[in-house]
Design an enzyme around this catalytic site. Structure first.
Site, short mmCIF file in Angstrom:
data_model
loop_
_atom_site.label_atom_id
_atom_site.label_comp_id
_atom_site.label_asym_id
_atom_site.label_seq_id
_atom_site.Cartn_x
_atom_site.Cartn_y
_atom_site.Cartn_z
N LYS A 1 10.21 90.43 31.81
CA LYS A 1 11.27 90.05 30.88
C LYS A 1 12.61 90.61 31.39
CE LYS A 1 10.32 94.13 28.00
NZ LYS A 1 9.61 94.59 26.78
N TYR B 1 40.84 108.25 33.34
CA TYR B 1 41.27 107.92 31.98
C TYR B 1 41.13 109.12 31.05
CZ TYR B 1 41.57 102.89 32.83
OH TYR B 1 41.91 101.65 33.28
C1 LIG Z 1 8.50 95.40 27.33
C2 LIG Z 1 7.12 95.39 26.79
C3 LIG Z 1 6.05 95.94 27.52
C4 LIG Z 1 6.27 96.72 28.80
O1 LIG Z 1 6.60 98.03 28.48
P1 LIG Z 1 6.87 99.16 29.61
O2 LIG Z 1 7.10 100.38 28.83
O3 LIG Z 1 8.06 98.70 30.37
O4 LIG Z 1 5.64 99.20 30.44
C5 LIG Z 1 4.78 95.81 27.02
N1 LIG Z 1 4.55 95.17 25.83
C6 LIG Z 1 5.55 94.66 25.10
C7 LIG Z 1 5.24 93.99 23.80
C8 LIG Z 1 6.86 94.76 25.54
O5 LIG Z 1 7.85 94.26 24.79
#
Ligand SMILES: *Cc1c(COP(=O)(O)O)cnc(C)c1O
Length: 358
Positions: free
Chosen positions: A35, A256
Protein backbone atom coordinates in the site's frame (compact mmCIF):
# COMPACT_ATOMS: atom_id res chain seq x y z
CA UNK A 1 19.18 18.62 -11.96
CA UNK A 2 18.59 18.92 -8.23
CA UNK A 3 20.79 16.26 -6.67
CA UNK A 4 18.27 14.58 -4.33
CA UNK A 5 17.11 11.04 -5.14
CA UNK A 6 15.96 7.86 -3.41
CA UNK A 7 18.14 4.87 -4.23
CA UNK A 8 15.99 1.72 -4.04
CA UNK A 9 17.83 -1.57 -3.52
CA UNK A 10 15.51 -4.24 -4.91
CA UNK A 11 17.88 -7.05 -3.90
CA UNK A 12 17.47 -5.86 -0.30
CA UNK A 13 13.69 -6.02 -0.73
CA UNK A 14 13.94 -9.63 -1.92
CA UNK A 15 16.36 -10.37 0.95
CA UNK A 16 13.94 -8.98 3.54
CA UNK A 17 11.13 -11.02 2.03
CA UNK A 18 13.34 -14.07 2.50
CA UNK A 19 13.78 -13.13 6.17
CA UNK A 20 9.99 -12.96 6.52
CA UNK A 21 9.62 -16.33 4.83
CA UNK A 22 12.20 -17.96 7.10
CA UNK A 23 10.49 -16.63 10.24
CA UNK A 24 7.38 -18.63 9.36
CA UNK A 25 6.58 -22.31 9.16
CA UNK A 26 6.89 -23.53 5.55
CA UNK A 27 3.14 -23.89 5.04
CA UNK A 28 2.42 -20.21 5.79
CA UNK A 29 1.42 -17.76 3.04
CA UNK A 30 2.52 -14.15 2.82
CA UNK A 31 0.70 -11.11 1.53
CA UNK A 32 3.44 -8.54 0.86
CA UNK A 33 1.88 -5.21 1.87
CA UNK A 34 2.53 -2.69 -0.93
CA UNK A 35 0.00 0.00 0.00
CA UNK A 36 0.97 3.69 -0.21
CA UNK A 37 3.15 3.11 -3.29
CA UNK A 38 4.97 0.29 -1.48
CA UNK A 39 5.63 2.53 1.55
CA UNK A 40 7.09 5.14 -0.79
CA UNK A 41 9.44 2.79 -2.65
CA UNK A 42 7.50 2.57 -5.93
CA UNK A 43 4.86 -0.12 -6.27
CA UNK A 44 5.76 -1.40 -9.75
CA UNK A 45 9.37 -2.10 -8.86
CA UNK A 46 8.39 -3.59 -5.51
CA UNK A 47 5.91 -6.01 -7.06
CA UNK A 48 8.47 -7.08 -9.66
CA UNK A 49 11.04 -7.74 -6.92
CA UNK A 50 8.57 -9.72 -4.82
CA UNK A 51 7.96 -12.59 -7.25
CA UNK A 52 8.02 -15.03 -4.33
CA UNK A 53 5.09 -13.44 -2.49
CA UNK A 54 1.88 -15.44 -2.32
CA UNK A 55 -0.06 -12.22 -2.65
CA UNK A 56 -0.07 -8.47 -2.19
CA UNK A 57 -2.13 -6.18 0.02
CA UNK A 58 -3.23 -2.65 -0.90
CA UNK A 59 -5.79 -0.09 0.30
CA UNK A 60 -7.93 0.58 -2.77
CA UNK A 61 -8.82 -0.40 -6.31
CA UNK A 62 -6.58 2.46 -7.49
CA UNK A 63 -3.66 0.90 -5.66
CA UNK A 64 -4.61 -2.58 -6.88
CA UNK A 65 -4.53 -1.64 -10.59
CA UNK A 66 -0.73 -1.57 -11.08
CA UNK A 67 -0.34 -4.64 -8.88
CA UNK A 68 -2.84 -6.65 -10.92
CA UNK A 69 -1.03 -5.62 -14.09
CA UNK A 70 2.33 -6.93 -12.83
CA UNK A 71 1.55 -9.77 -10.42
CA UNK A 72 1.23 -13.39 -11.54
CA UNK A 73 -2.40 -14.40 -11.95
CA UNK A 74 -2.04 -16.82 -9.03
CA UNK A 75 -0.76 -14.12 -6.67
CA UNK A 76 -3.70 -12.88 -4.62
CA UNK A 77 -4.38 -9.17 -4.11
CA UNK A 78 -6.14 -8.18 -0.91
CA UNK A 79 -8.07 -4.91 -0.49
CA UNK A 80 -7.31 -4.14 3.17
CA UNK A 81 -10.25 -1.75 3.60
CA UNK A 82 -12.54 -3.53 1.16
CA UNK A 83 -14.59 -1.45 -1.27
CA UNK A 84 -15.75 2.12 -0.72
CA UNK A 85 -18.82 1.95 -3.00
CA UNK A 86 -21.12 -0.93 -3.99
CA UNK A 87 -20.17 -0.88 -7.66
CA UNK A 88 -16.47 -1.31 -6.88
CA UNK A 89 -17.25 -5.01 -6.37
CA UNK A 90 -17.63 -5.36 -10.15
CA UNK A 91 -14.02 -4.29 -10.74
CA UNK A 92 -12.86 -6.34 -7.77
CA UNK A 93 -14.46 -9.43 -9.30
CA UNK A 94 -12.97 -8.69 -12.70
CA UNK A 95 -9.49 -8.48 -11.17
CA UNK A 96 -10.18 -11.41 -8.84
CA UNK A 97 -9.27 -9.44 -5.77
CA UNK A 98 -9.70 -10.66 -2.19
CA UNK A 99 -11.85 -8.17 -0.30
CA UNK A 100 -12.05 -7.27 3.37
CA UNK A 101 -15.48 -6.66 4.86
CA UNK A 102 -15.09 -4.53 7.95
CA UNK A 103 -18.59 -3.07 8.10
CA UNK A 104 -22.07 -4.64 7.66
CA UNK A 105 -22.82 -2.14 4.87
CA UNK A 106 -20.09 -3.69 2.73
CA UNK A 107 -21.81 -7.09 3.06
CA UNK A 108 -25.14 -5.57 1.97
CA UNK A 109 -23.47 -4.00 -1.06
CA UNK A 110 -21.95 -7.36 -1.98
CA UNK A 111 -25.26 -9.22 -1.71
CA UNK A 112 -26.79 -6.65 -4.06
CA UNK A 113 -24.30 -7.34 -6.87
CA UNK A 114 -24.32 -9.80 -9.73
CA UNK A 115 -20.69 -10.66 -10.19
CA UNK A 116 -18.80 -12.31 -13.04
CA UNK A 117 -17.08 -14.53 -10.48
CA UNK A 118 -17.46 -14.99 -6.72
CA UNK A 119 -14.99 -13.18 -4.45
CA UNK A 120 -12.75 -14.35 -1.64
CA UNK A 121 -14.00 -12.44 1.39
CA UNK A 122 -12.02 -11.68 4.56
CA UNK A 123 -14.31 -10.76 7.45
CA UNK A 124 -12.41 -8.29 9.58
CA UNK A 125 -12.98 -8.71 13.28
CA UNK A 126 -12.49 -5.76 15.63
CA UNK A 127 -10.52 -7.78 18.17
CA UNK A 128 -9.62 -4.76 20.30
CA UNK A 129 -7.98 -2.05 18.20
CA UNK A 130 -11.36 -0.30 17.73
CA UNK A 131 -10.49 1.33 14.45
CA UNK A 132 -12.02 -0.87 11.72
CA UNK A 133 -13.77 -4.20 12.00
CA UNK A 134 -16.97 -6.03 12.85
CA UNK A 135 -17.96 -6.56 16.46
CA UNK A 136 -18.47 -10.24 17.37
CA UNK A 137 -22.23 -9.76 17.08
CA UNK A 138 -21.95 -8.07 13.66
CA UNK A 139 -19.56 -10.76 12.52
CA UNK A 140 -22.04 -13.49 13.43
CA UNK A 141 -24.74 -11.71 11.46
CA UNK A 142 -22.58 -10.98 8.40
CA UNK A 143 -21.23 -14.53 8.41
CA UNK A 144 -24.77 -15.94 8.33
CA UNK A 145 -25.70 -13.62 5.44
CA UNK A 146 -22.65 -14.40 3.33
CA UNK A 147 -22.20 -18.10 4.04
CA UNK A 148 -23.32 -19.86 0.86
CA UNK A 149 -24.12 -16.61 -0.99
CA UNK A 150 -23.41 -16.82 -4.75
CA UNK A 151 -21.16 -13.72 -4.58
CA UNK A 152 -18.80 -15.41 -2.11
CA UNK A 153 -16.07 -17.96 -2.80
CA UNK A 154 -14.00 -18.27 0.41
CA UNK A 155 -15.09 -16.89 3.77
CA UNK A 156 -11.92 -15.99 5.71
CA UNK A 157 -11.21 -14.28 9.03
CA UNK A 158 -8.81 -11.37 9.51
CA UNK A 159 -7.93 -8.96 12.29
CA UNK A 160 -5.21 -6.40 13.02
CA UNK A 161 -3.05 -5.97 16.12
CA UNK A 162 -2.67 -2.64 17.89
CA UNK A 163 0.47 -3.35 19.93
CA UNK A 164 2.36 -6.14 18.16
CA UNK A 165 5.54 -4.04 18.31
CA UNK A 166 5.53 -4.37 22.14
CA UNK A 167 5.97 -8.03 22.88
CA UNK A 168 4.65 -8.12 26.43
CA UNK A 169 1.66 -5.83 25.87
CA UNK A 170 -1.51 -7.22 27.44
CA UNK A 171 -3.66 -6.22 24.46
CA UNK A 172 -1.83 -8.80 22.31
CA UNK A 173 -3.19 -11.68 24.38
CA UNK A 174 -6.66 -10.15 24.53
CA UNK A 175 -6.76 -9.67 20.75
CA UNK A 176 -5.54 -13.22 20.14
CA UNK A 177 -8.25 -14.55 22.43
CA UNK A 178 -10.96 -12.54 20.71
CA UNK A 179 -9.73 -13.89 17.37
CA UNK A 180 -9.59 -17.51 18.55
CA UNK A 181 -13.05 -17.17 20.13
CA UNK A 182 -14.49 -16.98 16.62
CA UNK A 183 -13.10 -20.30 15.48
CA UNK A 184 -15.24 -22.88 17.28
CA UNK A 185 -18.36 -20.97 16.27
CA UNK A 186 -17.86 -20.74 12.53
CA UNK A 187 -15.88 -22.25 9.73
CA UNK A 188 -13.32 -20.09 7.96
CA UNK A 189 -11.14 -21.18 5.06
CA UNK A 190 -8.15 -18.98 5.99
CA UNK A 191 -7.04 -16.90 8.97
CA UNK A 192 -4.85 -13.77 9.05
CA UNK A 193 -3.71 -11.71 12.02
CA UNK A 194 0.01 -10.91 11.85
CA UNK A 195 1.71 -7.74 10.60
CA UNK A 196 5.54 -7.43 10.46
CA UNK A 197 6.03 -7.17 14.21
CA UNK A 198 3.88 -10.22 14.95
CA UNK A 199 5.57 -12.13 12.15
CA UNK A 200 8.98 -11.52 13.71
CA UNK A 201 8.21 -11.93 17.40
CA UNK A 202 4.78 -13.53 18.03
CA UNK A 203 4.58 -16.96 16.38
CA UNK A 204 1.28 -17.71 18.16
CA UNK A 205 -0.25 -14.98 15.96
CA UNK A 206 0.90 -16.40 12.62
CA UNK A 207 -2.32 -18.23 11.62
CA UNK A 208 -2.03 -19.11 7.91
CA UNK A 209 -1.76 -15.86 5.90
CA UNK A 210 0.60 -13.14 7.22
CA UNK A 211 0.72 -9.51 6.17
CA UNK A 212 4.25 -8.11 6.47
CA UNK A 213 4.75 -4.52 5.35
CA UNK A 214 7.40 -2.38 7.02
CA UNK A 215 9.94 -5.17 7.55
CA UNK A 216 10.10 -5.81 3.80
CA UNK A 217 11.47 -2.30 3.38
CA UNK A 218 14.21 -2.92 5.92
CA UNK A 219 13.00 -0.86 8.88
CA UNK A 220 12.42 -2.37 12.31
CA UNK A 221 8.81 -3.17 13.22
CA UNK A 222 9.71 -3.95 16.84
CA UNK A 223 10.31 -1.54 19.70
CA UNK A 224 13.79 -2.04 21.13
CA UNK A 225 15.14 -4.16 18.26
CA UNK A 226 17.10 -2.59 15.41
CA UNK A 227 16.65 -3.61 11.80
CA UNK A 228 20.20 -4.90 11.86
CA UNK A 229 19.49 -7.11 14.88
CA UNK A 230 16.51 -8.52 13.00
CA UNK A 231 18.63 -9.28 9.91
CA UNK A 232 16.85 -6.68 7.76
CA UNK A 233 18.55 -4.54 5.12
CA UNK A 234 17.54 -0.97 4.25
CA UNK A 235 15.83 -0.75 0.85
CA UNK A 236 15.60 3.04 0.45
CA UNK A 237 18.59 5.35 0.78
CA UNK A 238 17.58 9.00 0.54
CA UNK A 239 20.59 10.81 -0.90
CA UNK A 240 21.53 14.32 -1.89
CA UNK A 241 24.52 16.64 -1.99
CA UNK A 242 26.02 19.63 -0.24
CA UNK A 243 24.95 22.80 -2.09
CA UNK A 244 27.00 25.33 -0.09
CA UNK A 245 29.42 25.53 2.82
CA UNK A 246 30.03 28.61 4.95
CA UNK A 247 31.94 29.59 8.07
CA UNK A 248 29.94 31.41 10.73
CA UNK A 249 31.03 33.34 13.81
CA UNK A 250 30.14 32.40 17.37
CA UNK A 251 26.66 33.77 18.04
CA UNK A 252 25.49 33.57 14.41
CA UNK A 253 22.00 32.17 13.90
CA UNK A 254 21.13 29.59 11.26
CA UNK A 255 17.90 29.36 9.31
CA UNK A 256 14.26 30.35 9.81
CA UNK A 257 13.33 31.82 13.14
CA UNK A 258 17.02 32.16 13.98
CA UNK A 259 16.29 29.29 16.34
CA UNK A 260 19.81 27.83 16.44
CA UNK A 261 22.85 29.83 17.48
CA UNK A 262 26.46 28.80 16.96
CA UNK A 263 28.14 28.61 20.38
CA UNK A 264 31.54 28.85 18.75
CA UNK A 265 32.78 29.50 15.21
CA UNK A 266 31.29 26.76 13.02
CA UNK A 267 31.23 25.40 9.47
CA UNK A 268 27.75 24.89 8.14
CA UNK A 269 26.82 22.78 5.09
CA UNK A 270 23.52 23.41 3.33
CA UNK A 271 21.93 20.30 1.76
CA UNK A 272 19.38 20.02 -1.05
CA UNK A 273 16.65 18.32 0.94
CA UNK A 274 13.72 19.70 2.90
CA UNK A 275 10.26 18.92 4.15
CA UNK A 276 8.78 19.24 0.67
CA UNK A 277 10.93 16.22 -0.22
CA UNK A 278 9.60 14.25 2.75
CA UNK A 279 12.30 15.07 5.30
CA UNK A 280 10.59 15.47 8.70
CA UNK A 281 9.97 19.15 9.40
CA UNK A 282 10.17 18.63 13.14
CA UNK A 283 13.60 16.95 13.12
CA UNK A 284 15.47 18.78 15.88
CA UNK A 285 19.07 19.96 16.05
CA UNK A 286 21.22 16.89 16.64
CA UNK A 287 19.37 14.63 14.20
CA UNK A 288 22.11 12.64 12.43
CA UNK A 289 22.91 13.26 8.76
CA UNK A 290 25.58 11.25 6.98
CA UNK A 291 28.02 13.44 5.01
CA UNK A 292 30.69 11.70 2.99
CA UNK A 293 30.03 8.59 5.11
CA UNK A 294 30.47 10.45 8.42
CA UNK A 295 27.86 11.45 10.94
CA UNK A 296 27.11 15.11 11.44
CA UNK A 297 24.29 16.94 13.20
CA UNK A 298 21.35 18.83 11.79
CA UNK A 299 21.25 22.44 13.02
CA UNK A 300 18.56 25.09 12.54
CA UNK A 301 15.03 24.52 11.28
CA UNK A 302 14.22 22.20 8.41
CA UNK A 303 13.06 24.38 5.48
CA UNK A 304 10.91 23.39 2.53
CA UNK A 305 13.85 22.55 0.24
CA UNK A 306 16.95 22.79 2.42
CA UNK A 307 18.52 21.66 5.66
CA UNK A 308 21.68 22.86 7.39
CA UNK A 309 24.26 20.64 9.07
CA UNK A 310 27.20 21.41 11.35
CA UNK A 311 30.30 20.07 9.58
CA UNK A 312 32.87 21.82 11.78
CA UNK A 313 34.57 18.46 12.41
CA UNK A 314 34.54 17.38 8.75
CA UNK A 315 37.07 19.62 6.96
CA UNK A 316 36.86 17.74 3.66
CA UNK A 317 33.18 18.60 3.12
CA UNK A 318 32.71 20.84 0.06
CA UNK A 319 30.09 21.69 -2.53
CA UNK A 320 29.01 18.39 -4.13
CA UNK A 321 29.94 16.14 -1.21
CA UNK A 322 27.45 13.25 -1.11
CA UNK A 323 24.92 13.10 1.71
CA UNK A 324 22.71 10.29 3.02
CA UNK A 325 19.63 11.44 4.93
CA UNK A 326 18.80 7.82 5.83
CA UNK A 327 19.35 4.41 4.29
CA UNK A 328 22.07 1.81 3.96
CA UNK A 329 24.47 3.55 6.35
CA UNK A 330 22.11 5.51 8.58
CA UNK A 331 19.03 3.58 9.79
CA UNK A 332 15.75 5.32 9.01
CA UNK A 333 14.56 4.20 12.46
CA UNK A 334 17.23 6.36 14.06
CA UNK A 335 16.24 9.49 12.12
CA UNK A 336 12.57 8.77 12.91
CA UNK A 337 13.31 8.49 16.60
CA UNK A 338 15.09 11.85 16.64
CA UNK A 339 12.20 13.45 14.76
CA UNK A 340 9.58 11.98 17.08
CA UNK A 341 7.98 9.95 14.31
CA UNK A 342 8.05 6.46 12.78
CA UNK A 343 9.99 4.97 9.90
CA UNK A 344 6.56 4.17 8.38
CA UNK A 345 5.95 7.90 8.02
CA UNK A 346 9.39 8.87 6.77
CA UNK A 347 9.48 6.19 4.06
CA UNK A 348 5.95 6.70 2.81
CA UNK A 349 6.24 10.49 2.73
CA UNK A 350 9.15 10.79 0.33
CA UNK A 351 7.47 12.97 -2.23
CA UNK A 352 6.97 12.25 -5.93
CA UNK A 353 9.37 15.07 -6.85
CA UNK A 354 12.22 12.93 -5.49
CA UNK A 355 13.22 10.57 -8.29
CA UNK A 356 13.60 6.88 -7.44
CA UNK A 357 16.65 5.10 -8.84
CA UNK A 358 16.50 1.33 -8.87
C1 LIG B 1 -0.42 -1.72 6.77
C2 LIG B 1 -1.04 -2.97 7.25
C3 LIG B 1 -0.26 -4.11 7.50
C4 LIG B 1 1.25 -4.09 7.45
O1 LIG B 1 1.73 -3.62 8.67
P1 LIG B 1 3.31 -3.50 8.99
O2 LIG B 1 3.35 -3.05 10.38
O3 LIG B 1 3.84 -2.50 8.02
O4 LIG B 1 3.87 -4.85 8.78
C5 LIG B 1 -0.91 -5.27 7.85
N1 LIG B 1 -2.27 -5.32 7.97
C6 LIG B 1 -3.04 -4.24 7.76
C7 LIG B 1 -4.52 -4.34 7.93
C8 LIG B 1 -2.46 -3.03 7.41
O5 LIG B 1 -3.22 -1.95 7.23
Amino acid sequence: MRPIYAQIDLAALAHNFGVARRCCAPDKKLFAVVKANAYGHGVEAAVSALQEADGFAVCSLEEAAPVRALAHPEQRILLLEGVFQAQEYLQAAQWQLDVVIHHPQQAQWLLGQELAAPLNVWLKLDSGMHRLGLSPAELAEVYAQLNGAPQVAELNLLSHLACADERGHELNEAQLEAFLDQLPEREFKHLSLANSAALMTLPAMHMDWLRPGLMLYGASPCAGLSAQELGLTAVMSLRSEVLAVRNVEAGASIGYGASWLAEKPARIATIACGYADGYPRHAPAGTPVLIDGQRASLVGRVSMDLITVDVSDLPAVAVGTPVELWGAQLPVDEVAEHAGTLSYELLSQVIARVPRRY
